[in-house]
Design an enzyme around this catalytic site. Structure first.
Site, PDB file in Angstrom:
ATOM      1  N   CYS A 113     -24.654  71.318 -59.376  1.00 24.49           N
ATOM      2  CA  CYS A 113     -25.328  70.753 -60.779  1.00 24.49           C
ATOM      3  C   CYS A 113     -26.495  71.757 -60.885  1.00 24.49           C
ATOM      4  O   CYS A 113     -27.163  71.416 -61.933  1.00 24.49           O
ATOM      5  CB  CYS A 113     -25.263  69.410 -60.263  1.00 24.49           C
ATOM      6  N   HIS A 249     -31.026  67.120 -65.377  1.00 26.85           N
ATOM      7  CA  HIS A 249     -29.523  67.129 -65.000  1.00 26.85           C
ATOM      8  C   HIS A 249     -29.222  65.633 -65.009  1.00 26.85           C
ATOM      9  O   HIS A 249     -29.758  64.549 -64.535  1.00 26.85           O
ATOM     10  CB  HIS A 249     -29.341  67.514 -63.524  1.00 26.85           C
ATOM     11  N   ASN A 279     -21.435  62.933 -66.045  1.00 30.49           N
ATOM     12  CA  ASN A 279     -22.011  64.189 -65.340  1.00 30.49           C
ATOM     13  C   ASN A 279     -21.347  65.327 -65.710  1.00 30.49           C
ATOM     14  O   ASN A 279     -19.851  65.386 -65.024  1.00 30.49           O
ATOM     15  CB  ASN A 279     -22.005  63.813 -63.952  1.00 30.49           C
TER      16      ASN A 279
END
Ligand code: UT7
Length: 322
Positions: A113, A249, A279
């Protein structure tokens, strides 16, 4: 010379999957998912034609158009992903071919990520060294192929998509950046590759879907990300309130809210799209950046801070003048 972002683009699959739709697959509910994560729906690939490469190419084309840059002007293409369609060639090389960006060197970066930030910071280092001048940076994931769709603790969290930026070597742009890793904590978020089945290997069929200890990742995120942001601001001699927007994020809205609280800042400074994207790992920050850019929220001269954390463990941040 530093990296200045001069164009953004993104691509989300057309198929939208709501929390209610997932509750037909696993024992979950819209109420649980929304209250624990802020996620209402996510986009998932739904045809063979839609994959990591196709989303990366479309996001890249849209960023090039926004920047007014022709593919042959690119001298570098970096793709951040953990979900390439092929082990080799890299997604970046396949994007180079599709875009006919014949003058660009191309390679992938795997930092989960945090991947987009690692790629942006790598581009900035190349620009500072005078090696390249014009780069396409893409964060793309098809996480839906790495998920165990019978595991309710992970399958409700993730989505597919791609985001991209074009960066140019410039006198202004990047103010400061940092990145870090702690491999000793890597076992809390894992996705194993294929096992060896050559005729001489002892082959064990292993778990090959994504495994996550959600609570440990949560604790890591709410500790490490604010520390990372604070040390970046310190490096730049700036205060949290000097930043116009924090683009973090997008893993869980509770993590974003916790960071805003720790920095003593209003949530308005933290745009979020986790409610409709879930996500998307390496794609989450550039998708959000493109949304904010297309909504014309950013003015020339604004200060923005991008920051994320992920498997590895990894973390990174970048402070930029828009
Ligand atoms: O990009 C980085 C990757 N990941 C992250 O950033 C994730 C970080 N972690 C998190 O966001 C949170 O830890 C989660 C959203 C994953 C989980 O939230 P939580 O508040 O930490 O829940 P929990 O794991 O403590 O689980 C609480 C309960 C458990 O039931 P019991 O043992 O209390 O009876 C789980 O079995 O919720 C249950 N549960 C669910 N229930 C309904 C777990 N997943 C689900 C689900 N639906 N999807």
């Amino acid at each position: 010379m530093r990296a200045k972002i001069i164009g953004t683009g993104s691509r989300l699959p057309d198929k939208v999957v709501t929390n209610d739709a997932l509750s037909a697959l696993v024992d979950t509910s819209d109420e649980w998912i929304q209250s624990r994560t802020g996620i209402c729906e996510r986009h998932l690939v739904s045809s063979e034609q839609e994959n990591t490469l196709s989303m990366a190419v479309q996001a890249g084309q849209s960023a090039l158009k926004d920047a007014g840059i022709a593919p042959e002007q690119l001298d570098l293409i970096l793709v951040a992903t953990v979900s390439s369609d092929f082990l080799t060639p890299s997604t970046a090389c396949m994007v180079q071919k599709e875009l006919e960006a014949c003058n660009a060197a191309a390679f992938d970066i795997n930092a989960a990520c945090s991947g987009f930030l690692f790629a942006l910071n790598t581009v900035d280092a190349y620009f500072q060294a005078g090696i390249y001048q014009t780069a396409l940076i893409i964060g793309v994931e098809t996480l839906s192929k790495l998920i165990d769709w019978s595991d309710r603790s992970t399958c409700v969290l993730f989505g597919d998509g791609a985001g991209a930026v074009v960066a140019k070597a410039s006198e202004e742009g990047m103010i400061a950046c940092l990145q870090g890793s702690d491999g000793s904590g890597g076992d809390i978020l894992v996705c194993k590759s294929r096992t060896n089945n050559n005729p001489y290997a002892h082959t064990v069929k292993d778990l090959d879907y994504l495994f996550m200890n959600g609570q440990e990742v949560f604790k890591f995120a709410v500790k490490k990300e604010p520390e990372c942001i604070q040390s970046l601001l310190q490096q730049a001699g700036m205060k949290p309130s000097d930043v116009d927007y924090y683009l973090l994020h997008q893993a869980n809205y509770r993590i974003i809210a916790s960071i805003a609280r720790k920095l003593k800042l209003p949530l308005e400074k933290f745009p979020s799209n986790v409610s409709h994207c879930g996500n998307t790992s390496a794609a989450s920050i550039p998708i959000l950046l493109d949304e904010v850019n297309k909504k014309e929220m950013l003015k020339k001269g604004d200060t923005i801070l991008l920051s994320g954390f992920g498997a590895g463990l990894t973390w990174g941040a970048a402070l930029l003048k828009w």
